[in-house]
Scaffold this active site. Structure first.
Site, PDB file in Angstrom:
ATOM      1  N   SER A  80       0.858  -1.182   0.000  1.00 16.49           N
ATOM      2  CA  SER A  80       0.000   0.000   0.000  1.00 16.49           C
ATOM      3  C   SER A  80       0.887   1.223   0.000  1.00 16.49           C
ATOM      4  O   SER A  80       0.446   2.336   0.122  1.00 16.49           O
ATOM      5  CB  SER A  80      -0.927  -0.013   1.219  1.00 16.49           C
ATOM      6  OG  SER A  80      -0.165  -0.232   2.377  1.00 16.49           O
ATOM      7  N   GLY A 210      11.720  -1.954  14.703  1.00 18.86           N
ATOM      8  CA  GLY A 210      11.821  -3.006  13.687  1.00 18.86           C
ATOM      9  C   GLY A 210      13.273  -3.349  13.437  1.00 18.86           C
ATOM     10  O   GLY A 210      13.798  -3.146  12.344  1.00 18.86           O
ATOM     11  N   ASP A 212      14.869  -6.085  13.049  1.00 18.27           N
ATOM     12  CA  ASP A 212      15.116  -7.454  12.565  1.00 18.27           C
ATOM     13  C   ASP A 212      16.412  -7.549  11.762  1.00 18.27           C
ATOM     14  O   ASP A 212      17.085  -8.575  11.783  1.00 18.27           O
ATOM     15  CB  ASP A 212      13.942  -7.949  11.723  1.00 18.27           C
ATOM     16  CG  ASP A 212      13.718  -7.079  10.502  1.00 18.27           C
ATOM     17  OD1 ASP A 212      13.327  -5.913  10.685  1.00 18.27           O
ATOM     18  OD2 ASP A 212      13.973  -7.542   9.374  1.00 18.27           O
ATOM     19  N   SER A 306      15.421   8.533   1.145  1.00 14.33           N
ATOM     20  CA  SER A 306      14.797   7.562   0.239  1.00 14.33           C
ATOM     21  C   SER A 306      13.413   7.929  -0.284  1.00 14.33           C
ATOM     22  O   SER A 306      12.979   7.389  -1.302  1.00 14.33           O
ATOM     23  CB  SER A 306      14.761   6.191   0.912  1.00 14.33           C
ATOM     24  OG  SER A 306      14.165   6.284   2.185  1.00 14.33           O
TER      25      SER A 306
HETATM   26  C1  LIG Z   1      10.617   0.817   0.706  1.00 16.17           C
HETATM   27  C2  LIG Z   1      11.272   1.977   1.322  1.00 16.17           C
HETATM   28  C3  LIG Z   1      12.440   1.853   2.107  1.00 16.17           C
HETATM   29  C4  LIG Z   1      13.054   0.507   2.438  1.00 16.17           C
HETATM   30  O1  LIG Z   1      13.528  -0.137   1.285  1.00 16.17           O
HETATM   31  P1  LIG Z   1      13.889  -1.678   1.288  1.00 16.17           P
HETATM   32  O2  LIG Z   1      14.388  -1.966  -0.078  1.00 16.17           O
HETATM   33  O3  LIG Z   1      12.625  -2.435   1.622  1.00 16.17           O
HETATM   34  O4  LIG Z   1      14.907  -1.898   2.360  1.00 16.17           O
HETATM   35  C5  LIG Z   1      13.037   3.001   2.589  1.00 16.17           C
HETATM   36  N1  LIG Z   1      12.509   4.222   2.346  1.00 16.17           N
HETATM   37  C6  LIG Z   1      11.393   4.387   1.612  1.00 16.17           C
HETATM   38  C7  LIG Z   1      10.891   5.764   1.387  1.00 16.17           C
HETATM   39  C8  LIG Z   1      10.741   3.276   1.057  1.00 16.17           C
HETATM   40  O5  LIG Z   1       9.629   3.454   0.328  1.00 16.17           O
END
Ligand SMILES: *Cc1c(COP(=O)(O)O)cnc(C)c1O
Length: 335
Positions: A80, A210, A212, A306
């Protein structure tokens, strides 16, 4: 040859496919961040990426690599979050068809955004049904190809182009900090960094609740946890992947965690000082540097920012900025 699911050549090839399609996002710097940390911080701003997160890179690379038959049959995924919109947009651009399996109580704004990119949304009951089982059934019945959010070599290769660009644009780094959920971004970035800047340490950053990834690294095997409660919704994964874990275990230096309070402080820093919108998960790596969780003084530090899709209703009950700020963006690159 590499013992891992992906090589630097896969990342270079992915970069070629993304050229002219994904944004080459800017690397921003901040005098106040440098002064506060005593380091040179170089922020790779994937909040300016198409759909507002790096996930577009992996989704587009994975769909481009499908055979013409599989591409026209369509793709399916469960999410989602940012991966849903990334798959929806990438499928549309590549003449494929995307089916996205989402919980029936997903925020309407996210369902609408995903449909807005032309995807078909299949709703399920998150309390009684299993999204992965539904996706697999849809894949079988309709001949769709399942593209998971992180545990797929073509997805990992696409995500690795983020660090490739950062190292090309920023020059050599002492340290690279990368947000960690299921590890697609971290594994791809680690492969790119090991090739382009072998002396650069790579550290993954995950939410405290989290942890993990940290536990898996310590245990030497993939540790599963319950869905963590954190505002970092892009990192609410329950375990690393079969493909991502070996790369992470083999190539990175460490994993650290940051608290939700540190994420909120870092988001406020981005808004107040750098005038950019960063979602909680997108602030993980910066929070590790600014909170002092990772020693950075005197170093040149790459920080992967990210994503920028803030779900204001989720992180605060008080009215946030206007709703449009929280909706998935497909902005032009800054600069
Ligand atoms: C999905 C996501 C992550 C984590 O990425 P992974 O490849 O699952 O480790 C980090 N930041 C944002 C903004 C994301 O959408």
């Amino acid at each position: 040859m590499s013992e891992f699911a992906l090589t630097f050549a896969d990342i270079e090839a992915a970069h070629g496919r993304l050229s002219g399609i994904a944004h080459r996002t800017p690397v921003l710097t901040s005098r106040s961040a440098d002064e506060a940390s005593g380091a040179r911080l170089l922020f790779k701003c994937e909040n300016f990426q198409r759909v507002g997160a790096f996930k577009f890179r992996g989704a587009y690379n994975a769909i481009s690599l499908l055979s013409p038959d599989r591409k026209s049959a369509g793709v399916v995924t469960y999410s989602s979050g940012n991966h849903a919109q990334a798959i929806a947009l990438a499928a549309r651009l590549l003449g494929s068809h995307a089916v996205i399996v989402m919980p029936h109580d997903a925020p309407a704004i996210k369902v609408e955004a995903t449909r807005g990119y032309g995807a078909e949304v299949v709703l399920y009951d998150r309390y009684t049904e299993d999204r992965e089982a539904i996706s697999r059934r849809l894949a079988e019945e309709r001949g769709l190809t399942l593209i998971p959010p992180y545990d797929h070599p073509d997805v990992m290769a696409g995500q690795g182009t983020t660090a490739k660009e950062l190292l090309e644009d920023a020059g050599p780094l002492d340290l690279l900090l990368v947000p960690l959920g299921g590890g697609g971004l971290l594994s791809g970035c680690a492969v790119a960094a090991r090739t382009l800047c072998p002396g650069c340490a790579v550290i993954g950053v995950e939410p405290e609740a989290g942890d993990d990834g940290l536990r898996s690294l310590r245990a030497g095997r993939i540790v599963h946890i319950d869905t963590p409660e954190t505002i970092a919704d892009g990192a609410q994964t329950r375990h690393l992947g079969e493909y991502t874990f070996p790369v992470i275990q083999g190539l990175i230096d460490d994993i650290v965690t940051v608290s939700d309070a540190e994420l909120l402080e870092t988001m406020a820093f981005f808004t107040g000082r750098m005038k950019i919108v960063v979602e909680p998960t997108g602030a993980l790596a910066a929070a590790a540097a600014l909170s002092g969780k990772v020693p950075v003084r005197g170093k040149r530090v790459g920080i992967v920012v990210s994503g920028g899709n803030v779900d204001w209703a989720r992180i605060t009950r008080s009215p946030g900025p206007p709703a449009s700020c929280g909706s998935p963006a497909d902005p032009a690159p800054a600069g």
